[in-house]
Write a protein that holds these residues in place. Structure first.
Motif, PDB file in Angstrom:
ATOM      1  N   HIS A   8       5.464  12.628   0.741  1.00 47.85           N
ATOM      2  CA  HIS A   8       5.888  11.097  -0.739  1.00 47.85           C
ATOM      3  C   HIS A   8       7.358  11.706  -1.513  1.00 47.85           C
ATOM      4  CE1 HIS A   8       3.694   8.610   2.092  1.00 47.85           C
ATOM      5  NE2 HIS A   8       5.073   9.037   2.641  1.00 47.85           N
ATOM      6  N   ARG A   9       6.312  13.041  -1.680  1.00 45.21           N
ATOM      7  CA  ARG A   9       6.642  13.591  -3.642  1.00 45.21           C
ATOM      8  C   ARG A   9       7.481  14.728  -3.373  1.00 45.21           C
ATOM      9  NH1 ARG A   9       2.210  10.536  -3.620  1.00 45.21           N
ATOM     10  NH2 ARG A   9       2.369   8.406  -3.499  1.00 45.21           N
ATOM     11  N   PRO A  10       8.724  14.845  -3.774  1.00 40.41           N
ATOM     12  CA  PRO A  10       9.162  16.467  -3.048  1.00 40.41           C
ATOM     13  C   PRO A  10       9.272  17.119  -3.906  1.00 40.41           C
ATOM     14  CG  PRO A  10      10.926  14.416  -3.287  1.00 40.41           C
ATOM     15  CD  PRO A  10       9.941  13.393  -3.550  1.00 40.41           C
TER      16      PRO A  10
ATOM     17  N   PHE B  62       2.801   0.287   8.351  1.00 35.13           N
ATOM     18  CA  PHE B  62       3.548   1.319   8.472  1.00 35.13           C
ATOM     19  C   PHE B  62       3.945   1.797   6.975  1.00 35.13           C
ATOM     20  CE2 PHE B  62       4.295   0.159  12.703  1.00 35.13           C
ATOM     21  CZ  PHE B  62       4.226   0.714  13.533  1.00 35.13           C
ATOM     22  N   ASP B  63       4.133   3.714   7.249  1.00 36.92           N
ATOM     23  CA  ASP B  63       4.384   4.156   5.979  1.00 36.92           C
ATOM     24  C   ASP B  63       5.457   4.699   5.870  1.00 36.92           C
ATOM     25  OD1 ASP B  63       4.366   5.028   3.373  1.00 36.92           O
ATOM     26  OD2 ASP B  63       1.870   6.081   4.009  1.00 36.92           O
ATOM     27  N   LEU B  64       6.416   4.901   5.190  1.00 34.12           N
ATOM     28  CA  LEU B  64       7.562   6.254   4.875  1.00 34.12           C
ATOM     29  C   LEU B  64       7.512   7.501   4.699  1.00 34.12           C
ATOM     30  CD1 LEU B  64       9.793   4.230   2.263  1.00 34.12           C
ATOM     31  CD2 LEU B  64       9.777   3.929   4.369  1.00 34.12           C
ATOM     32  N   GLY B  65       8.071   7.684   6.260  1.00 34.04           N
ATOM     33  CA  GLY B  65       8.131   9.201   6.120  1.00 34.04           C
ATOM     34  C   GLY B  65       8.648  10.274   5.389  1.00 34.04           C
ATOM     35  N   GLY B  66       9.022  11.560   5.399  1.00 36.39           N
ATOM     36  CA  GLY B  66       9.883  12.587   4.189  1.00 36.39           C
ATOM     37  C   GLY B  66      10.967  12.794   4.778  1.00 36.39           C
ATOM     38  N   SER B  67      11.667  12.768   3.125  1.00 37.19           N
ATOM     39  CA  SER B  67      12.986  13.182   3.178  1.00 37.19           C
ATOM     40  C   SER B  67      13.269  13.907   1.603  1.00 37.19           C
ATOM     41  CB  SER B  67      13.973  11.656   2.927  1.00 37.19           C
ATOM     42  OG  SER B  67      13.837  11.349   1.623  1.00 37.19           O
TER      43      SER B  67
ATOM     44  N   TYR C 112       7.947   6.469  -4.696  1.00 40.64           N
ATOM     45  CA  TYR C 112       7.842   8.296  -4.134  1.00 40.64           C
ATOM     46  C   TYR C 112       9.030   8.583  -4.422  1.00 40.64           C
ATOM     47  CZ  TYR C 112       4.480   6.165   0.179  1.00 40.64           C
ATOM     48  OH  TYR C 112       3.534   5.754   0.853  1.00 40.64           O
ATOM     49  N   GLY C 113       9.573   9.664  -4.003  1.00 43.38           N
ATOM     50  CA  GLY C 113      10.103  10.668  -3.971  1.00 43.38           C
ATOM     51  C   GLY C 113      11.288  11.006  -2.625  1.00 43.38           C
ATOM     52  N   GLY C 114      10.687  10.037  -2.047  1.00 42.66           N
ATOM     53  CA  GLY C 114      11.079  10.254  -0.312  1.00 42.66           C
ATOM     54  C   GLY C 114      11.015   9.292   0.449  1.00 42.66           C
ATOM     55  N   GLY C 115      11.527   9.665   1.692  1.00 39.20           N
ATOM     56  CA  GLY C 115      11.635   8.608   2.154  1.00 39.20           C
ATOM     57  C   GLY C 115      12.880   7.395   2.938  1.00 39.20           C
ATOM     58  N   VAL C 116      13.384   6.947   1.656  1.00 37.35           N
ATOM     59  CA  VAL C 116      14.813   6.429   1.711  1.00 37.35           C
ATOM     60  C   VAL C 116      15.727   6.783   1.627  1.00 37.35           C
ATOM     61  CG1 VAL C 116      15.813   4.417   1.693  1.00 37.35           C
ATOM     62  CG2 VAL C 116      13.630   4.484   0.432  1.00 37.35           C
TER      63      VAL C 116
ATOM     64  N   GLN D  74       0.578  -1.396  -0.188  1.00 39.06           N
ATOM     65  CA  GLN D  74      -0.052   0.156   0.364  1.00 39.06           C
ATOM     66  C   GLN D  74       1.128   1.299  -0.299  1.00 39.06           C
ATOM     67  OE1 GLN D  74      -3.802  -0.622   2.415  1.00 39.06           O
ATOM     68  NE2 GLN D  74      -2.164  -0.887   3.889  1.00 39.06           N
ATOM     69  N   THR D  75       0.634   1.881  -0.416  1.00 43.19           N
ATOM     70  CA  THR D  75       0.923   3.508  -0.614  1.00 43.19           C
ATOM     71  C   THR D  75       0.148   4.464   0.290  1.00 43.19           C
ATOM     72  OG1 THR D  75       0.434   4.315  -2.099  1.00 43.19           O
ATOM     73  CG2 THR D  75       2.717   3.122  -2.248  1.00 43.19           C
ATOM     74  N   ASP D  76       1.208   5.383   1.059  1.00 45.15           N
ATOM     75  CA  ASP D  76       0.102   6.995   1.199  1.00 45.15           C
ATOM     76  C   ASP D  76      -0.889   6.719   1.878  1.00 45.15           C
ATOM     77  OD1 ASP D  76       1.732   9.257  -0.593  1.00 45.15           O
ATOM     78  OD2 ASP D  76       1.227   6.963  -1.845  1.00 45.15           O
ATOM     79  N   ILE D  77      -1.019   5.761   3.332  1.00 48.48           N
ATOM     80  CA  ILE D  77      -1.774   5.306   4.264  1.00 48.48           C
ATOM     81  C   ILE D  77      -1.308   6.408   5.393  1.00 48.48           C
ATOM     82  CG2 ILE D  77      -2.113   3.304   2.896  1.00 48.48           C
ATOM     83  CD1 ILE D  77       0.108   1.789   5.352  1.00 48.48           C
ATOM     84  N   GLY D  78      -0.361   6.512   5.369  1.00 52.64           N
ATOM     85  CA  GLY D  78       0.147   7.872   6.614  1.00 52.64           C
ATOM     86  C   GLY D  78      -0.053   6.718   7.870  1.00 52.64           C
ATOM     87  N   PRO D  79       1.422   7.302   9.049  1.00 54.81           N
ATOM     88  CA  PRO D  79       1.716   6.404  10.170  1.00 54.81           C
ATOM     89  C   PRO D  79       0.116   5.834  11.102  1.00 54.81           C
ATOM     90  CG  PRO D  79       0.999   8.962  10.362  1.00 54.81           C
ATOM     91  CD  PRO D  79       0.732   8.889   9.086  1.00 54.81           C
ATOM     92  N   PRO D  80       0.402   4.871  11.324  1.00 57.31           N
ATOM     93  CA  PRO D  80      -0.752   3.992  11.860  1.00 57.31           C
ATOM     94  C   PRO D  80      -1.907   4.712  13.390  1.00 57.31           C
ATOM     95  CG  PRO D  80       1.325   2.847  12.907  1.00 57.31           C
ATOM     96  CD  PRO D  80       1.490   3.751  12.059  1.00 57.31           C
ATOM     97  N   HIS D  81      -2.691   4.743  13.330  1.00 53.27           N
ATOM     98  CA  HIS D  81      -3.617   5.837  14.620  1.00 53.27           C
ATOM     99  C   HIS D  81      -2.862   5.467  15.672  1.00 53.27           C
ATOM    100  CE1 HIS D  81      -6.616   8.363  16.951  1.00 53.27           C
ATOM    101  NE2 HIS D  81      -6.670   8.713  15.764  1.00 53.27           N
TER     102      HIS D  81
END
Lengths: 359, 401
Positions: free
Chosen positions: B198-200, B154-159, B64-68, A7-14
């Motif tokens: 996610h996309r710079p 869990f998702d990736l954060g920003g970079s 994604y353009g960021g996160g890694v 999945q993408t763009d799901i954000g952090p878990p609540h």
């Protein structure tokens, strides 16, 4: 086929699913808190419910083996709940007061001492250093480890400080952390202009971007052996390393001349006086691994001078503002040099413009 | 498994009472070749006084353009297991609360795909998975983000030049001083701006930090382009019986509270603490000292400050006041904050230079121009004092009426 769907763009878990029951029940309805003993505090809710927090040290860099151990401990004493703080401490959250001492015993036996609340030293927030960073002028974790080993009594509550004291460490001017607003900031510095690899530069870097990256305009286009490249006006270079981040062919790391500077008197809280930047105390100390004795000694000296001289509740910066910078330099035994006088943008704002001096 | 690395210099860092990061690396080096090579290459840095990590190339996960963050070592022949040693930024839950079940799940994934080393947490707030190969990136992310019945995704954060992972203090979850719900605001903003995270698309990074009160435990005023600092408008809530208790139990209310008040707006006669709230600047000192007796007022919201950053490129900046008081009501879905944010991004996105942070952009174009473009009226709370120089750009409008 994998057994799961990407999945993408799901954000952090609540966050709610991670909160202990006592927090869900008393969310936004906390009445007050008290520090019961070093590293342990209780929050009391309007309902009368109590939540105990045991705060322990962390080197920030953690092996999953340790995280699993924290999980075992949290399962045993905290119904499976724990959190981290903004300064990378680990906090165990309990409702049963009787479990506090066994928890402390177990976590300290595993190597993670308890402390860091109130007028004590908390974890040193820090960056990656030689463990993982390309532009580091010094290591981070090693310096932090040595400083905290030496100042440990101020973390454990064995020795007290006048007020909360926050040390931060950054291994270069990029400052991945609130280093520029800390009571004591330890900062890795480069002290020589980058060395340019004229063969690689045209292949790896966009020259206009590289020129624009320099805050002092020290980078100029040139041609070397028929190849487009740049030259650096060394007198104008302030060793920020921004060009290196934009262009790997401008190497700024230098084993002989990189080192560490120390800054003091910054803060972020609004308590009593407004947030402040840290100011330069010690311009340069050498990289001297593995125990970094010069840096440890300098930081310890500043902490102990502050502890002996400041008034109750006075943060490092408030104390210095009260006694004045000349006295501060005298007390810590540091010469005031040309490096202490700002010569970048808005430098004039830091000049003293009054005859109100202490003689 | 390659031979165990010899690390006489690093071994010195296993001594002493503070927890040792070398011990941490060694715990994984027992069974993980990447961690074993990290030990080796770090020992080399300790010998030679220089980093052996190179710039990251562009690596990441699909779409994604960021996160890694790409990371390679400069001695790949000698340390082949860290030839590629990339970092994942994994978006942490608000205020860094976990269940052991969720943490174990993260550990299991990282054991399978990477070095077993983490930062809990990185400076921006993310869970940092320290060191994975290029090949591992996609399968690791797929497993992290997977929808599984009994594990959170869990998702990736920003970079890079995007919105960086927002973070917040412990807020109403465990603090009596939170003037708004920092956890909810942080979660809401993060979810709303997933694309920007996610996309710079920006000139450079843009950070949000949510602090529940002026103590600012997340250092928002120093570290975020948008600092949201909780505050109240009305009177400090006082329980005089409890003030007297503090006085009796060793707090010198006159010396420690009244005399240290920055605006001297308090008086104590031994029975009643009299506060001139109209002159209180909400610094928190008195409340910090007597949490049982004093509380923030009831009319709560946040001050929005803009433009903090560390030195690079143009020098360090603290955030400065943008909106003195904004209601942070979840019912409004933080609409005002979002509108403000989008207006800033539009302007800075169009006119900001490459690697110019919002704070630097405001310095370059001038705060009054910036306000005019954003559509905010100037108020005296925005400045320490009015201008002192008379070189004023007058508009025609000054002659109207």
């Amino acid at each position: 086929m994998p057994e799961f769907e990407r999945q993408t763009d799901i954000g952090p878990p609540h966050y709610e699913q991670f909160l202990p029951e006592v927090i869900k029940k008393n969310y936004g309805k906390w009445d007050y808190h008290e520090i019961i003993k070093p590293g342990v505090m209780v929050h009391v809710a309007e309902s009368g419910d109590k939540l105990f927090t045991v705060r322990c040290a962390s080197p920030r860099l953690l092996a999953i083996t340790s995280i699993r151990k924290f999980c075992d401990i949290a399962d045993k004493y905290c119904d499976g709940h724990l959190r981290w703080t903004s300064r990378n401490n680990v906090e165990f959250l309990l409702t049963d007061e009787a479990k506090i001492e066994p928890l402390i015993k177990e976590i300290e036996e595993y190597g993670f001492p308890v402390g860091g609340l109130g007028a004590e030293l908390s974890n040193i927030v820090h960056t990656q250093g030689w463990v993982h960073c390309h532009s580091s002028a010094s290591d981070a974790s090693g310096v932090v480890k040595c400083v905290m080993d030496e100042l440990f009594p101020y973390f454990s509550g064995e020795k007290r400080l006048p007020a909360k004291t926050r040390i931060a460490y950054a291994c270069c001017l990029n400052m991945c952390g609130a280093v520029h607003c800390s009571d004591i900031a330890i900062l890795g510095v480069h002290t020589r202009a980058p060395v340019i690899n004229h063969d690689d530069l045209p292949k790896m870097c966009e020259i206009p971007n590289l020129i624009a990256s320099c805050p002092t305009g020290a980078i100029r286009p040139t041609t070397v052996d028929g190849k487009q490249s740049v030259e650096i006006v060394e007198e104008q270079c302030m060793y920020c390393g921004n060009c290196y981040t934009v262009c790997p062919a401008c190497t700024i790391n230098n084993a002989d001349t990189d080192g560490i500077s120390i800054w003091v008197g910054g803060k972020v809280s609004n308590s009593r006086v407004a947030p402040k930047f840290s100011k330069l105390a010690v311009p340069y100390l050498p990289n001297n691994p593995p125990r970094w004795p010069e840096v440890v000694e300098a930081v310890k000296n500043i902490v102990e001078t502050y502890a002996a001289n400041a008034r109750k509740h006075e943060r490092m910066g408030e104390w210095i503002d009260r006694i004045g910078w000349p006295k501060f330099f005298e007390l810590i035994g540091q010469d005031f040099t040309k490096y202490h006088i700002d010569d970048f943008t808005h430098a004039g704002e830091t000049f003293k413009r009054t005859a109100q001096l202490r003689h | 498994m390659t031979e165990k690395r010899k690390t006489p210099l690093l071994d010195e860092l296993e001594k002493g009472p503070w927890p040792s990061f070398v011990k941490e690396i060694k715990k994984e080096a027992e069974h993980n070749p990447m961690s074993n090579d990290v030990l080796g290459i770090l020992e080399r840095s300790y010998e030679e006084h220089i980093s052996h990590w190179k710039h990251g190339g562009i690596v990441g996960v699909m779409s994604y353009g960021g996160g890694v963050i790409g990371r390679y070592c400069d001695l790949p022949e000698e340390f082949p297991n860290v030839r590629e040693f990339h970092t994942y930024r994994v978006n942490q839950p608000s205020a860094w609360f976990y269940t052991t079940k969720a943490l174990r799940h993260l550990c299991d994934i990282w054991e399978k795909h990477g070095s077993g080393l983490t930062n809990m947490h990185g400076s921006t707030g993310d869970i940092v998975f320290l060191g994975g190969s290029t090949e591992s990136l996609e399968p690791c992310f797929a497993e992290l983000s997977a929808e599984k019945e009994d594990h959170p995704s869990f998702d990736l954060g920003g970079s890079g030049s995007n919105m960086r992972t927002p973070s917040c203090c412990v807020g109403p979850a465990r603090c009596e001083w939170a003037c708004y719900d920092t956890l909810d605001a942080c979660y809401n903003i993060t979810q709303t701006f997933q694309d920007e995270l996610h996309r710079p698309f920006f000139p450079y990074k843009y950070k949000f930090k949510f602090a529940g009160c002026p103590n600012d435990c997340v250092a928002s005023i120093a570290r975020s382009d948008c600092s949201v600092i909780g505050v109240w408008k009305d009177d400090i809530q006082v329980d005089n019986a409890k003030v007297a208790e503090y006085d009796k139990n060793g707090t010198d209310v006159q010396a420690e509270v009244c005399d240290l008040c920055p605006t001297k707006c308090m008086e104590w006669d031994g029975k009643t603490l009299d506060i001139d709230n109209s002159n209180c600047v909400k610094c928190m000192h008195c409340i910090n000292l007597m949490p049982k007796a004093l509380k923030p007022g009831k009319e709560r919201g946040a001050t929005i400050l803009i433009g903090a950053k560390a030195p690079i490129i143009g020098g360090a900046l603290l955030s400065s006041v943008f909106v003195p008081f904004l209601e942070m009501d979840p019912e409004s879905d933080y609409e005002d904050l979002k509108e403000l944010t989008e207006a800033i991004w539009d302007l800075w996105g169009e006119h900001g230079k490459n690697r110019e942070r919002t704070g630097e952009f405001i310095q370059r174009v001038g705060l009054s121009n910036f306000l005019e473009e954003i559509g905010l009226d100037p108020v005296p709370e925005m400045v320490m004092h009015p201008r002192t120089n008379p070189y004023i750009f007058f508009d025609d409008e000054i002659f109207e009426d």
